[in-house]
Scaffold this motif. Structure first.
Motif, PDB file in Angstrom:
ATOM      1  N   MET A  55      27.754  -1.869  62.389  1.00 34.10           N
ATOM      2  CA  MET A  55      26.337  -1.979  62.058  1.00 34.10           C
ATOM      3  C   MET A  55      25.545  -0.921  62.809  1.00 34.10           C
ATOM      4  SD  MET A  55      25.791  -6.042  62.261  1.00 34.10           S
ATOM      5  CE  MET A  55      26.210  -7.041  60.863  1.00 34.10           C
ATOM      6  N   ASP A  56      24.368  -0.643  62.279  1.00 32.69           N
ATOM      7  CA  ASP A  56      23.459   0.275  62.949  1.00 32.69           C
ATOM      8  C   ASP A  56      22.099  -0.399  63.019  1.00 32.69           C
ATOM      9  OD1 ASP A  56      22.878   2.747  64.217  1.00 32.69           O
ATOM     10  OD2 ASP A  56      21.870   3.438  62.397  1.00 32.69           O
ATOM     11  N   CYS A  57      21.441  -0.244  64.143  1.00 29.78           N
ATOM     12  CA  CYS A  57      20.146  -0.865  64.387  1.00 29.78           C
ATOM     13  C   CYS A  57      19.206   0.190  64.962  1.00 29.78           C
ATOM     14  CB  CYS A  57      20.312  -2.028  65.368  1.00 29.78           C
ATOM     15  SG  CYS A  57      18.777  -2.888  65.753  1.00 29.78           S
ATOM     16  N   ASN A  58      17.941   0.110  64.568  1.00 31.37           N
ATOM     17  CA  ASN A  58      16.953   1.036  65.092  1.00 31.37           C
ATOM     18  C   ASN A  58      15.615   0.310  65.170  1.00 31.37           C
ATOM     19  OD1 ASN A  58      15.053   3.797  64.415  1.00 31.37           O
ATOM     20  ND2 ASN A  58      16.681   3.962  65.927  1.00 31.37           N
ATOM     21  N   TRP A  59      14.762   0.738  66.096  1.00 30.49           N
ATOM     22  CA  TRP A  59      13.449   0.133  66.211  1.00 30.49           C
ATOM     23  C   TRP A  59      12.431   1.149  66.684  1.00 30.49           C
ATOM     24  CZ3 TRP A  59      17.488  -1.406  69.443  1.00 30.49           C
ATOM     25  CH2 TRP A  59      17.360  -1.092  70.801  1.00 30.49           C
ATOM     26  N   SER A  60      11.174   0.773  66.466  1.00 30.03           N
ATOM     27  CA  SER A  60      10.037   1.609  66.831  1.00 30.03           C
ATOM     28  C   SER A  60       8.876   0.685  67.167  1.00 30.03           C
ATOM     29  CB  SER A  60       9.672   2.512  65.649  1.00 30.03           C
ATOM     30  OG  SER A  60       8.501   3.256  65.907  1.00 30.03           O
ATOM     31  N   HIS A  61       7.991   1.123  68.054  1.00 32.52           N
ATOM     32  CA  HIS A  61       6.796   0.336  68.331  1.00 32.52           C
ATOM     33  C   HIS A  61       5.595   1.250  68.480  1.00 32.52           C
ATOM     34  CE1 HIS A  61       7.473   1.299  72.615  1.00 32.52           C
ATOM     35  NE2 HIS A  61       8.721   0.964  72.380  1.00 32.52           N
ATOM     36  N   SER A  62       4.450   0.720  68.061  1.00 33.30           N
ATOM     37  CA  SER A  62       3.201   1.471  68.117  1.00 33.30           C
ATOM     38  C   SER A  62       2.045   0.488  68.056  1.00 33.30           C
ATOM     39  CB  SER A  62       3.119   2.450  66.937  1.00 33.30           C
ATOM     40  OG  SER A  62       1.905   3.179  66.949  1.00 33.30           O
ATOM     41  N   GLY A  63       1.030   0.721  68.870  1.00 28.14           N
ATOM     42  CA  GLY A  63      -0.172  -0.091  68.818  1.00 28.14           C
ATOM     43  C   GLY A  63       0.056  -1.577  68.997  1.00 28.14           C
ATOM     44  N   GLY A  64       1.082  -1.958  69.727  1.00 34.08           N
ATOM     45  CA  GLY A  64       1.327  -3.365  69.981  1.00 34.08           C
ATOM     46  C   GLY A  64       2.199  -4.055  68.948  1.00 34.08           C
ATOM     47  N   PHE A  65       2.784  -3.302  68.017  1.00 36.12           N
ATOM     48  CA  PHE A  65       3.680  -3.884  67.021  1.00 36.12           C
ATOM     49  C   PHE A  65       5.064  -3.253  67.107  1.00 36.12           C
ATOM     50  CE2 PHE A  65      -0.367  -5.082  65.219  1.00 36.12           C
ATOM     51  CZ  PHE A  65      -0.128  -6.358  64.776  1.00 36.12           C
ATOM     52  N   LEU A  66       6.052  -4.031  66.713  1.00 31.85           N
ATOM     53  CA  LEU A  66       7.454  -3.612  66.731  1.00 31.85           C
ATOM     54  C   LEU A  66       8.000  -3.665  65.314  1.00 31.85           C
ATOM     55  CD1 LEU A  66      10.206  -3.128  68.289  1.00 31.85           C
ATOM     56  CD2 LEU A  66      10.427  -5.621  68.273  1.00 31.85           C
ATOM     57  N   LEU A  67       8.731  -2.651  64.920  1.00 38.83           N
ATOM     58  CA  LEU A  67       9.443  -2.600  63.644  1.00 38.83           C
ATOM     59  C   LEU A  67      10.912  -2.386  63.977  1.00 38.83           C
ATOM     60  CD1 LEU A  67       9.483  -2.323  60.503  1.00 38.83           C
ATOM     61  CD2 LEU A  67       9.158   0.130  60.858  1.00 38.83           C
ATOM     62  N   ALA A  68      11.790  -3.219  63.424  1.00 38.57           N
ATOM     63  CA  ALA A  68      13.228  -3.086  63.672  1.00 38.57           C
ATOM     64  C   ALA A  68      13.981  -3.284  62.377  1.00 38.57           C
ATOM     65  CB  ALA A  68      13.693  -4.113  64.707  1.00 38.57           C
ATOM     66  N   SER A  69      15.149  -2.648  62.288  1.00 34.19           N
ATOM     67  CA  SER A  69      15.989  -2.798  61.109  1.00 34.19           C
ATOM     68  C   SER A  69      17.452  -2.706  61.519  1.00 34.19           C
ATOM     69  CB  SER A  69      15.667  -1.702  60.075  1.00 34.19           C
ATOM     70  OG  SER A  69      16.339  -1.958  58.866  1.00 34.19           O
ATOM     71  N   VAL A  70      18.294  -3.391  60.750  1.00 32.89           N
ATOM     72  CA  VAL A  70      19.736  -3.347  60.962  1.00 32.89           C
ATOM     73  C   VAL A  70      20.395  -3.239  59.596  1.00 32.89           C
ATOM     74  CG1 VAL A  70      19.994  -5.868  60.987  1.00 32.89           C
ATOM     75  CG2 VAL A  70      21.694  -4.447  62.134  1.00 32.89           C
ATOM     76  N   VAL A  71      21.496  -2.508  59.526  1.00 28.85           N
ATOM     77  CA  VAL A  71      22.222  -2.309  58.274  1.00 28.85           C
ATOM     78  C   VAL A  71      23.708  -2.216  58.602  1.00 28.85           C
ATOM     79  CG1 VAL A  71      22.046   0.219  58.295  1.00 28.85           C
ATOM     80  CG2 VAL A  71      22.212  -0.980  56.115  1.00 28.85           C
ATOM     81  N   THR A  72      24.551  -2.550  57.635  1.00 34.74           N
ATOM     82  CA  THR A  72      25.992  -2.423  57.831  1.00 34.74           C
ATOM     83  C   THR A  72      26.499  -1.167  57.139  1.00 34.74           C
ATOM     84  OG1 THR A  72      26.510  -3.744  55.873  1.00 34.74           O
ATOM     85  CG2 THR A  72      26.317  -4.925  57.958  1.00 34.74           C
ATOM     86  N   HIS A  73      27.480  -0.525  57.743  1.00 35.22           N
ATOM     87  CA  HIS A  73      28.193   0.624  57.173  1.00 35.22           C
ATOM     88  C   HIS A  73      27.261   1.736  56.708  1.00 35.22           C
ATOM     89  CE1 HIS A  73      31.730  -1.837  57.493  1.00 35.22           C
ATOM     90  NE2 HIS A  73      31.129  -2.788  56.800  1.00 35.22           N
ATOM     91  N   ALA A  74      26.209   1.998  57.473  1.00 34.62           N
ATOM     92  CA  ALA A  74      25.259   3.066  57.163  1.00 34.62           C
ATOM     93  C   ALA A  74      24.503   3.383  58.447  1.00 34.62           C
ATOM     94  CB  ALA A  74      24.302   2.631  56.053  1.00 34.62           C
ATOM     95  N   ARG A  75      23.645   4.381  58.375  1.00 35.14           N
ATOM     96  CA  ARG A  75      22.768   4.731  59.498  1.00 35.14           C
ATOM     97  C   ARG A  75      21.343   4.398  59.097  1.00 35.14           C
ATOM     98  NH1 ARG A  75      24.887   8.079  63.780  1.00 35.14           N
ATOM     99  NH2 ARG A  75      22.706   8.011  64.362  1.00 35.14           N
ATOM    100  N   VAL A  76      20.567   3.838  60.030  1.00 31.36           N
ATOM    101  CA  VAL A  76      19.193   3.452  59.744  1.00 31.36           C
ATOM    102  C   VAL A  76      18.258   4.021  60.807  1.00 31.36           C
ATOM    103  CG1 VAL A  76      19.301   1.229  60.964  1.00 31.36           C
ATOM    104  CG2 VAL A  76      17.692   1.526  59.068  1.00 31.36           C
ATOM    105  N   GLY A  77      17.076   4.390  60.370  1.00 32.16           N
ATOM    106  CA  GLY A  77      16.016   4.824  61.271  1.00 32.16           C
ATOM    107  C   GLY A  77      14.706   4.250  60.783  1.00 32.16           C
ATOM    108  N   VAL A  78      13.874   3.830  61.709  1.00 35.33           N
ATOM    109  CA  VAL A  78      12.560   3.301  61.354  1.00 35.33           C
ATOM    110  C   VAL A  78      11.500   3.942  62.226  1.00 35.33           C
ATOM    111  CG1 VAL A  78      13.415   1.069  60.529  1.00 35.33           C
ATOM    112  CG2 VAL A  78      12.755   1.309  62.917  1.00 35.33           C
ATOM    113  N   ASP A  79      10.291   3.981  61.691  1.00 34.63           N
ATOM    114  CA  ASP A  79       9.154   4.405  62.494  1.00 34.63           C
ATOM    115  C   ASP A  79       7.927   3.648  62.024  1.00 34.63           C
ATOM    116  OD1 ASP A  79       7.994   5.934  64.595  1.00 34.63           O
ATOM    117  OD2 ASP A  79       7.054   7.225  63.095  1.00 34.63           O
TER     118      ASP A  79
END
Length: 194
Positions: free
Chosen positions: A62-86
């Protein structure tokens, strides 16, 4: 919030308030524990040379990525792939043109140059957010260079990859989604299939 769909390999994504002084990684670990039905202590991250977190066994597929800005968090996870969030809090910047000239391609600069006021500020943040999500999925982040990929809106105003450095692969290998999670924010998710 969406739940991980292992069969379809679609990303699960969450957007939530980041409490003051709460480390983002701890919240991501709690969310993953809920998503995957695994104890928080069994979710281990290791940072690569660029500082990107990678899930360790038994979740290495699995791949997991997260980002935060202005007091909020965004996160994502996926299997058998690469993920990026902003996620970005839209902030009027007096120097948008200077930043675009330094970091964006000539075609992107021309597109922004045709916009004014709030439309230009929002478009700038959308473009930045999409590029950062892609580069985070790639694993190198902003240090790779924002000008090494080009995005422009299609006829439906969705950001589309037009060109990219060969190291990023083919634009067709990428799935890009963007949305407005709340007033004053933009968010993007990029997935690269193996």
């Amino acid at each position: 919030m969406s739940r991980l769909n292992d069969r379809a390999r679609t990303p699960a994504t969450v957007w939530l308030r980041l409490p003051d002084m709460e480390p983002a990684e701890g919240l991501v670990r709690e969310w993953l524990s809920d998503q995957l039905g695994i104890a928080k202590n069994d979710i281990r991250f290791e940072r690569d040379a660029q500082g990107r977190p990678r899930l360790q066994a038994p979740l290495a597929h699995m791949d997991c990525n997260w980002s935060h800005s202005g007091g909020f968090l965004l996160a994502s996870v996926v299997t058998h792939a690469r993920v990026g969030v902003d996620i970005e809090l839209i902030q009027p910047r007096r120097r948008i043109d200077d930043i675009a000239e330094r970091y964006f391609t000539p075609a992107e600069q021309a597109w922004l140059g045709r916009l004014n006021g709030r439309n230009k500020v929002r478009a700038f943040h959308r473009l930045w957010c999409c590029k950062e999500a892609i580069l985070k999925a790639h694993g190198r982040g902003l240090s790779f260079g924002l000008d090494r990929l080009e995005l422009l809106p299609d006829t439906k105003r969705r950001m589309q990859l037009q060109a990219m450095d060969a190291e990023l692969g083919s634009p067709y290998a990428w799935q890009l989604e963007e949305w407005i999670p709340a007033a004053g924010y933009v968010a993007a998710l990029a997935v690269k299939r193996a």
